[in-house]
Design an enzyme around this catalytic site. Structure first.
Site, PDB file in Angstrom:
ATOM      1  N   GLU A 127       4.161  13.136  -5.034  1.00  0.00           N
ATOM      2  CA  GLU A 127       3.525  13.091  -3.821  1.00  0.00           C
ATOM      3  C   GLU A 127       4.169  13.969  -2.918  1.00  0.00           C
ATOM      4  OE1 GLU A 127       3.622   9.513  -1.445  1.00  0.00           O
ATOM      5  OE2 GLU A 127       1.210   9.538  -1.117  1.00  0.00           O
ATOM      6  N   CYS A 148      -2.490   9.278   2.105  1.00  0.00           N
ATOM      7  CA  CYS A 148      -2.241   8.485   0.564  1.00  0.00           C
ATOM      8  C   CYS A 148      -3.229   8.801  -0.530  1.00  0.00           C
ATOM      9  CB  CYS A 148      -1.841   6.986   0.746  1.00  0.00           C
ATOM     10  SG  CYS A 148      -3.291   6.395   1.579  1.00  0.00           S
ATOM     11  N   GLU A 184       0.816  -1.183   0.059  1.00  0.00           N
ATOM     12  CA  GLU A 184       0.173   0.172   0.061  1.00  0.00           C
ATOM     13  C   GLU A 184       0.982   1.156  -0.045  1.00  0.00           C
ATOM     14  OE1 GLU A 184      -2.943  -0.197  -0.240  1.00  0.00           O
ATOM     15  OE2 GLU A 184      -3.721  -2.179   0.392  1.00  0.00           O
TER      16      GLU A 184
HETATM   17  P1  NAD Z   1       8.024   5.231   4.989  1.00  0.00           P
HETATM   18  O1  NAD Z   1       8.179   4.348   3.648  1.00  0.00           O
HETATM   19  O2  NAD Z   1       9.162   6.234   5.161  1.00  0.00           O
HETATM   20  O3  NAD Z   1       7.870   4.257   6.276  1.00  0.00           O
HETATM   21  C1  NAD Z   1       6.757   3.310   6.321  1.00  0.00           C
HETATM   22  C2  NAD Z   1       7.197   2.389   7.294  1.00  0.00           C
HETATM   23  O4  NAD Z   1       8.435   1.607   6.568  1.00  0.00           O
HETATM   24  C3  NAD Z   1       7.759   2.823   8.510  1.00  0.00           C
HETATM   25  O5  NAD Z   1       7.288   1.863   9.589  1.00  0.00           O
HETATM   26  C4  NAD Z   1       9.241   2.840   8.488  1.00  0.00           C
HETATM   27  O6  NAD Z   1      10.223   2.496   9.625  1.00  0.00           O
HETATM   28  C5  NAD Z   1       9.664   1.489   7.615  1.00  0.00           C
HETATM   29  N1  NAD Z   1      10.655   1.560   6.603  1.00  0.00           N
HETATM   30  C6  NAD Z   1      11.461   2.468   6.400  1.00  0.00           C
HETATM   31  N2  NAD Z   1      12.509   2.070   5.702  1.00  0.00           N
HETATM   32  C7  NAD Z   1      12.404   0.870   5.536  1.00  0.00           C
HETATM   33  C8  NAD Z   1      13.337  -0.201   5.101  1.00  0.00           C
HETATM   34  N3  NAD Z   1      14.505   0.243   4.349  1.00  0.00           N
HETATM   35  N4  NAD Z   1      12.850  -1.305   5.397  1.00  0.00           N
HETATM   36  C9  NAD Z   1      11.883  -1.806   5.861  1.00  0.00           C
HETATM   37  N5  NAD Z   1      11.111  -0.901   6.536  1.00  0.00           N
HETATM   38  C10 NAD Z   1      11.477   0.478   6.360  1.00  0.00           C
HETATM   39  O7  NAD Z   1       6.624   6.147   4.925  1.00  0.00           O
HETATM   40  P2  NAD Z   1       5.977   7.123   5.725  1.00  0.00           P
HETATM   41  O8  NAD Z   1       6.656   8.167   5.779  1.00  0.00           O
HETATM   42  O9  NAD Z   1       5.947   6.323   7.113  1.00  0.00           O
HETATM   43  O10 NAD Z   1       4.437   7.066   5.273  1.00  0.00           O
HETATM   44  C11 NAD Z   1       3.984   7.834   4.414  1.00  0.00           C
HETATM   45  C12 NAD Z   1       4.035   7.288   2.975  1.00  0.00           C
HETATM   46  O11 NAD Z   1       3.157   5.995   3.047  1.00  0.00           O
HETATM   47  C13 NAD Z   1       3.217   8.092   1.913  1.00  0.00           C
HETATM   48  O12 NAD Z   1       4.042   7.732   0.648  1.00  0.00           O
HETATM   49  C14 NAD Z   1       1.911   7.507   1.955  1.00  0.00           C
HETATM   50  O13 NAD Z   1       1.257   7.906   0.452  1.00  0.00           O
HETATM   51  C15 NAD Z   1       1.880   6.023   2.261  1.00  0.00           C
HETATM   52  N6  NAD Z   1       0.822   5.437   2.596  1.00  0.00           N
HETATM   53  C16 NAD Z   1       0.200   4.827   1.914  1.00  0.00           C
HETATM   54  C17 NAD Z   1      -1.061   4.231   2.187  1.00  0.00           C
HETATM   55  C18 NAD Z   1      -2.126   3.431   1.277  1.00  0.00           C
HETATM   56  O14 NAD Z   1      -3.000   2.640   1.895  1.00  0.00           O
HETATM   57  N7  NAD Z   1      -1.631   3.220  -0.037  1.00  0.00           N
HETATM   58  C19 NAD Z   1      -1.767   4.381   3.355  1.00  0.00           C
HETATM   59  C20 NAD Z   1      -0.821   5.436   4.182  1.00  0.00           C
HETATM   60  C21 NAD Z   1       0.365   5.893   3.916  1.00  0.00           C
END
Ligand code: NAD
Length: 477
Positions: A368, A269, A235
């Site tokens: 985004e 998102c 997602e």
């Molecule tokens: P992010 O990708 O920075 O982090 C998301 C999660 O991944 C966190 O728990 C983080 O600690 C973990 N993470 C980061 N690097 C990692 C790695 N190398 N390996 C494994 N895990 C890792 O995203 P964010 O800033 O927390 O959230 C915002 C993003 O999420 C936006 O792009 C948004 O559109 C998306 N989002 C999507 C949905 C959906 O349903 N499609 C819903 C909410 C948010």
């Protein structure tokens, strides 16, 4: 164990800390989840699992105000929105409790075969211990979208919430403990993505990784999981477009554009981050949009009537201000906003911001932002609007507003997204599937699809004929 400070985005104050988990903690959690899976959770009936899910929902309801307060403190979303989220958390656990019970009833469903010597039935078995990695914009709710169906299916869980907002996920673990969920069934490990998320996504002991977060991180996680042949559900990000036709009620359309872009401080998102307005109504529409946006109450998110709180962090604020400066430089028109509000010296606040005359090649149209910044342009024909809306690397959500139901249906069918809203934007129900296409990811959460995504279908085929199979003769002819 070292700890990570929790900074409240509304005040910039340190309000607590969370454990900084690492690879060893993840490994311990996967071992505990595996033990719990084989010890009994995977073999428990859906009815038994539903009892726990309902107890969790009850506790969430009991603790609603406290959980909503924590969510707002940690994440910065207006308290009224956080309260809504916590209601949805309870509703989602209840919904999957119902589906867990129905799962019992649907086991051993027959499959029609072309040969009467055989009978086939289908079982749906839990996948195994699963790794769930979630984002910070709906901390407890996004975790619930994964945890509730996983537990309902009979999977055990290792949840790694975002380091930016983990407090309510830790409370979820406390609630699971309170309702005496068997040990090891739900494990929560907090920590940074590179230190705790990466070892979880690369762990060979999990059956699946379900991820919500940015597209770039999702790609890394999918790559790590693929090396172990571990399935993934992604997602990811979005750049959703709202199309407003010339027959729309302008006041309603403006309201949904604002709700689409500024709800959750623009950090959704599926947020309406691109807006296409029919050129014949553009002047009137933009005048009302400016008025509405400027009337949004930006204040301490803990105040009950606040409608826009701070964004999550100083880094996010800097990123958003960078987008605003670039878009001014690109020559788009700043209709309103674009600054940090003068009356709030502390906190990561950004005014609701709208740019018009945004061109498809501009960064604001393509990338985004994840903040309260709306990019708008005008269009002339339905075909043009569809083509422009679909010309995005993302494919999460879209919305259309028009008085013509047939047109709405046509546009909805043409959108290359997993979600389309007609005459509204953003409402989300746990009964309906959620997820996107293209760079917005794959797989679906919520609805019955959410449960199915934690189940493995097994065919059980029985030879039922009284006659011997007799393909190879018993002795030489
Ligand atoms: P992010 O990708 O920075 O982090 C998301 C999660 O991944 C966190 O728990 C983080 O600690 C973990 N993470 C980061 N690097 C990692 C790695 N190398 N390996 C494994 N895990 C890792 O995203 P964010 O800033 O927390 O959230 C915002 C993003 O999420 C936006 O792009 C948004 O559109 C998306 N989002 C999507 C949905 C959906 O349903 N499609 C819903 C909410 C948010």
């Amino acid at each position: 164990m070292t700890r990570i400070d929790v900074i409240s985005p509304g005040s910039e104050n340190v309000v607590g800390s969370i454990p900084r988990g690492g690879a060893a903690d993840i490994n311990r959690a996967v071992v505990a989840a595996t033990r719990a899976f084989y010890k009994g959770w995977s073999r428990s009936s859906g009815k038994e699992r539903a009892t726990y899910l309902r107890k969790i929902a009850e506790k969430v309801k009991e603790r609603k105000e406290e959980l909503a307060h924590l969510e707002t403190l940690d994440n910065g979303k207006p308290i009224s929105e956080a309260q809504w989220d916590i209601d949805d958390v309870a509703g989602c656990f209840e919904y999957y409790a119902d589906l867990a019970e129905k799962l019992d009833e649907s086991q051993d469903s027959p499959v029609a075969l072309p040969m009467e010597e055989f009978k086939t039935v289908l079982r749906r078995d839990p996948l195994g211990p699963v790794g769930l990695i979630s984002a910070w914009n709906y901390p407890m709710l996004i975790a619930t979208w994964k945890v509730a169906p996983a537990l309902a299916a009979g999977c055990t869980v290792v949840l790694k919430p975002s380091e930016m907002a983990s407090l309510t996920c830790l409370e979820m673990a406390a609630i699971a403990h309170d309702v005496q969920l068997p040990p090891g069934v739900l494990n929560v490990v907090t920590g940074y993505g590179t230190e705790a998320g990466a070892p979880l996504s690369a762990h060979p002991g999990v059956a699946k990784i379900s991820f919500t977060g940015s597209t770039a991180t999702g790609q890394r996680i999918a790559e790590a999981a693929a090396k172990n042949g571990v399935a993934t559900c992604m997602e990811l990000g979005g750049k959703s477009c709202l199309i407003v036709f010339d027959d729309a009620d302008i006041e309603d359309a403006v309201e949904w554009a604002c709700f689409g872009c500024f709800w959750t401080n623009g950090q959704i998102c599926s947020a309406t981050s691109r807006l296409l307005v029919h050129e014949d109504i553009a002047d009137a529409f933009y005048a009302r949009l400016k008025q509405r946006a400027e009337n949004i109450k930006i204040a301490d998110p803990l105040q009950p009537d606040t409608r826009l709180g701070p964004v999550i962090s100083s880094a996010q604020l800097e990123k958003i201000m960078g987008f605003i400066e670039d878009t001014k430089g690109d020559g788009a028109t700043l209709l309103t906003g674009g600054r940090r509000p003068g009356h709030l010296p502390c906190g990561y606040f950004v005014e609701p911001t709208v740019f018009t005359n945004v061109k498809p090649e501009m960064r604001l149209w393509r990338e985004e932002v994840f903040g309260p910044v709306l990019a708008s342009a005008t269009f002339r024909t339905e075909e043009e609007a569809i083509a422009v809306a679909n010309a995005s690397q993302y494919g999460l959500a879209a919305a259309v507003i028009s008085a013509d139901a047939e047109r709405c249906k046509r546009v909805a069918a043409a959108m290359e997204t997993g979600i389309v809203w007609i005459n509204c934007s953003q409402p989300c129900f746990c009964q309906a599937p959620w997820g996107g296409k293209k760079a917005s990811g794959y797989g679906r959460e919520l609805g019955t699809y959410g449960l199915d995504s934690y189940l493995s279908v097994k065919q059980v085929t029985t030879y039922v004929s009284k006659d011997r199979w007799d393909w190879y003769p018993p002795s030489k002819l």
